[in-house]
Design a protein around this motif. Structure first.
Motif, mmCIF file in Angstrom:
data_model
loop_
_atom_site.group_PDB
_atom_site.id
_atom_site.type_symbol
_atom_site.label_atom_id
_atom_site.label_comp_id
_atom_site.label_asym_id
_atom_site.label_seq_id
_atom_site.Cartn_x
_atom_site.Cartn_y
_atom_site.Cartn_z
ATOM 1 N N THR A 68 0.716 -1.483 -0.456
ATOM 2 C CA THR A 68 0.129 -0.303 -0.048
ATOM 3 C C THR A 68 0.937 1.359 0.487
ATOM 4 O OG1 THR A 68 -0.295 -0.194 2.606
ATOM 5 C CG2 THR A 68 -1.909 -1.055 1.369
ATOM 6 N N SER A 70 0.630 5.352 0.048
ATOM 7 C CA SER A 70 -0.223 6.794 0.840
ATOM 8 C C SER A 70 1.598 7.838 0.888
ATOM 9 C CB SER A 70 -0.279 6.258 2.574
ATOM 10 O OG SER A 70 0.568 6.354 3.254
ATOM 11 N N VAL A 80 -4.968 11.425 -5.265
ATOM 12 C CA VAL A 80 -4.309 11.041 -3.681
ATOM 13 C C VAL A 80 -5.956 11.693 -2.777
ATOM 14 C CG1 VAL A 80 -2.273 11.434 -2.443
ATOM 15 C CG2 VAL A 80 -2.264 11.207 -4.427
ATOM 16 N N LYS A 85 -4.752 10.414 5.630
ATOM 17 C CA LYS A 85 -4.471 9.330 4.976
ATOM 18 C C LYS A 85 -3.776 9.236 3.583
ATOM 19 C CE LYS A 85 -8.608 6.226 6.642
ATOM 20 N NZ LYS A 85 -9.638 7.557 6.844
ATOM 21 N N SER A 87 -3.898 8.254 0.931
ATOM 22 C CA SER A 87 -4.026 7.338 0.042
ATOM 23 C C SER A 87 -3.834 7.253 -1.352
ATOM 24 C CB SER A 87 -5.469 6.425 0.182
ATOM 25 O OG SER A 87 -4.984 6.521 1.512
#
Length: 156
Positions: A68, A70, A80, A85, A87
């Motif tokens: 993952t 981020s 994004v 977060k 992410s």
């Protein structure tokens, strides 16, 4: 444990000959699965002159499951999430598209390329994607402003 061996090998390769604009460190020396990646904004992008912290977390069953990715640095970008977060939406990291033969270096190069060429059709921030499509000049102004505010010169 094959997973740790592979991760250690990829980490060594990335540390010895990092791709352009990318520096990789372990977030914690005792944990191979959690990396801090420092990514420089590509030239000819509104992120140029910024350095972004990207957190890369590897699952224990890597390479059979994707990492993952981020952003630890706030960034104004259609791919994004605009929250704490950070992410990142990367097609190649979707479980159905991930291939065990994929390497972390490819993930990082793709992520950096996305800074230069956002993919508004695969956006997680619809409003920013819309602005990118309809008012590129304003999108670049805001992205540059956020880069100045959040991503200048912080290399740990």
């Amino acid at each position: 444990m094959g997973s740790q061996k592979r991760i250690a090998k990829e980490l060594a390769e990335l540390t010895e000959s990092p791709p352009e604009g990318i520096t990789v460190r372990l977030a914690d020396e005792s944990n191979l699965y959690n990396w801090h990646v420092y990514m420089e904004g590509p030239e000819n992008s509104p992120y140029h002159k910024g350095t972004f912290l990207v957190n890369l977390n590897l699952p224990t069953n890597y390479p059979f499951k994707p990492p993952t990715v981020s952003f630890g640095t706030k960034i104004y970008h259609p791919n994004v999430t605009n929250d704490e977060k950070g992410s990142m939406c990367l097609g190649m990291l979707r479980p159905d598209e991930w291939k065990p033969s994929s390497k972390i270096v490819a993930v990082l190069q793709f992520a950096r390329q996305l800074l230069a060429e956002p993919m508004p059709d695969d956006a997680v921030e619809g409003r920013i994607a819309e602005q990118y499509r309809t008012d590129r000049k304003r999108y670049e102004e805001v992205a540059r402003e956020w880069t100045r505010k959040h991503a200048t010169g912080k290399k740990a």
